[in-house]
Write a protein that holds these residues in place. Sequence first.
Motif, short mmCIF file in Angstrom:
data_model
loop_
_atom_site.label_atom_id
_atom_site.label_comp_id
_atom_site.label_asym_id
_atom_site.label_seq_id
_atom_site.Cartn_x
_atom_site.Cartn_y
_atom_site.Cartn_z
N MET A 162 28.94 -40.93 49.34
CA MET A 162 28.78 -40.02 47.89
C MET A 162 29.93 -40.42 46.96
SD MET A 162 27.37 -36.52 49.90
CE MET A 162 27.00 -35.83 48.21
N ALA A 163 30.82 -40.39 47.56
CA ALA A 163 32.20 -40.79 46.56
C ALA A 163 31.76 -42.08 45.65
CB ALA A 163 33.38 -41.00 47.24
N TYR A 164 31.48 -43.28 46.52
CA TYR A 164 31.25 -44.62 46.16
C TYR A 164 29.88 -44.37 44.78
CZ TYR A 164 29.65 -49.43 45.79
OH TYR A 164 29.14 -50.52 45.53
N ILE A 200 18.97 -34.38 54.14
CA ILE A 200 17.97 -35.26 54.61
C ILE A 200 18.76 -36.77 55.23
CG2 ILE A 200 15.87 -36.68 54.34
CD1 ILE A 200 15.42 -33.67 53.67
N LYS A 201 19.41 -37.05 54.59
CA LYS A 201 20.29 -38.34 54.92
C LYS A 201 21.08 -38.01 55.99
CE LYS A 201 21.49 -42.82 54.16
NZ LYS A 201 20.45 -43.90 54.40
N THR A 202 21.54 -36.87 56.15
CA THR A 202 22.62 -36.65 57.21
C THR A 202 21.72 -35.99 58.72
OG1 THR A 202 22.79 -34.31 56.50
CG2 THR A 202 24.67 -35.81 55.82
N MET A 236 30.46 -48.63 55.07
CA MET A 236 30.31 -47.38 54.49
C MET A 236 29.23 -46.43 54.76
SD MET A 236 30.66 -46.63 50.22
CE MET A 236 32.37 -47.04 50.19
N GLU A 237 28.09 -47.07 55.13
CA GLU A 237 27.05 -46.23 55.49
C GLU A 237 27.10 -45.29 56.48
OE1 GLU A 237 22.95 -45.34 55.05
OE2 GLU A 237 23.88 -47.12 54.04
N GLU A 238 28.14 -45.67 57.54
CA GLU A 238 28.42 -44.73 58.35
C GLU A 238 29.13 -43.38 58.07
OE1 GLU A 238 27.24 -45.36 61.35
OE2 GLU A 238 26.68 -47.14 60.57
#
Length: 401
Positions: free
Chosen positions: A86-88, A107-109, A78-80
């Motif tokens: 975000m849904a999780y 930031i994360k993206t 899911m990290e990818e």
Amino acid sequence: MAALEQAIIDFFEHMGLLNLTVGNIVMIIVGLTLVYLAIRYGMEPLLLLPIGISAVLVNLPLSHLVNWPVAPQLPPGMEENIFATMAYLNQQYGPPGLFDLIYYLLIKTEIVPLLIFFGLGAMTDFGPMIADPKTALLGAAAQIGVFIAMLTAIALGFSLNEAASIGIIGGADGPTTIYLTTKLAPHILGATAVAAYSYMSLVPLIQPPVIKALTSKEERRIRMEQLRPVSKREKIIFPIISMIVIALLVPTAAPLVGMLMIGNLFRESGVVERLSKAAQEELMNIVTIFLGLGVGSTMRADSFLTAQTLMILGLGIVAFTSATAGGVLLGKLMMKLSGGKINPMIGAAGVSAVPMSARVVQRMASEEDPGNFLLMHAMGPNVAGVIGTAVAAGVLLSVLG
């Protein structure tokens, strides 16, 4: 009457004041300290001010500015996918707060760190390095601080990913530190970012003792020949060739170096002045705000107040001092090989704190000899250090990412 009593009880239960923990209080003090240092002493104010004030906000209980953890446990794979992530998180922790959106979407993206590099490219003049290409070796030598701090962190019990994120502090490049840490060890992002930007602002205090310890008065007084003029054609060709070569050799460094060189091409081409100016000013200002707020939002009491944080701050000093020493020592070797034509102090500018490191070298040269002008000579390794740190981050990503 019972309903009124329950309403009063509910009101007090939902007061942030009654939910304040000791950890929250400590982090609020930390945040306010960063704000004070930014305002009172001008220590990297563009970053430390938003980082500090957002650290205060996220430690005010029940403010709902952050509802999601910085480094959640996610199902495999899911990290990818940021949208699946975000849904999780929405399902597990409820709707996101404002700072959650800033962190996960910007930031994360990697959007904000890469745009920062784009703006930096538009603000950077690679002319001094092009005029004297051998100074690029000094920028490379300073990256030894990255690996010394990394190995020290491993010896202290940090994981490989954490150690790499800590080591990159030695590059003295905040956006690169944030970029790499977000990918490898997001749970220590607040600590590495604060260390990187705090020590960058302390370069005028950290570097002089190291330089003086490794050089003699005579060496610090060495004058260097004036740099040759660099043509517009050279300045246009340089970012194109650099981008292609580095991307082919270290593909994982392509995002950072690519954005840096695109921004620089905008600057040097002379045909997109409006775009170059926008990258240097409006865009840079906007992404800097989001960078500071996003990093500050990770400084929550439960994740920041750990023994690891103190160790990271200490290792940041190791990274900076060893990077400075690495550049100066190679400078001394180049001085010997050139027959005394190179002032070894310019090696200290190999850390990519642009232009602070170069100014430190110039100030120290002026103290020893008021007629000695080393600023432009020091800018060569200084801008080379920006590229060197990006390449070092790319190498670490290719091995550990």
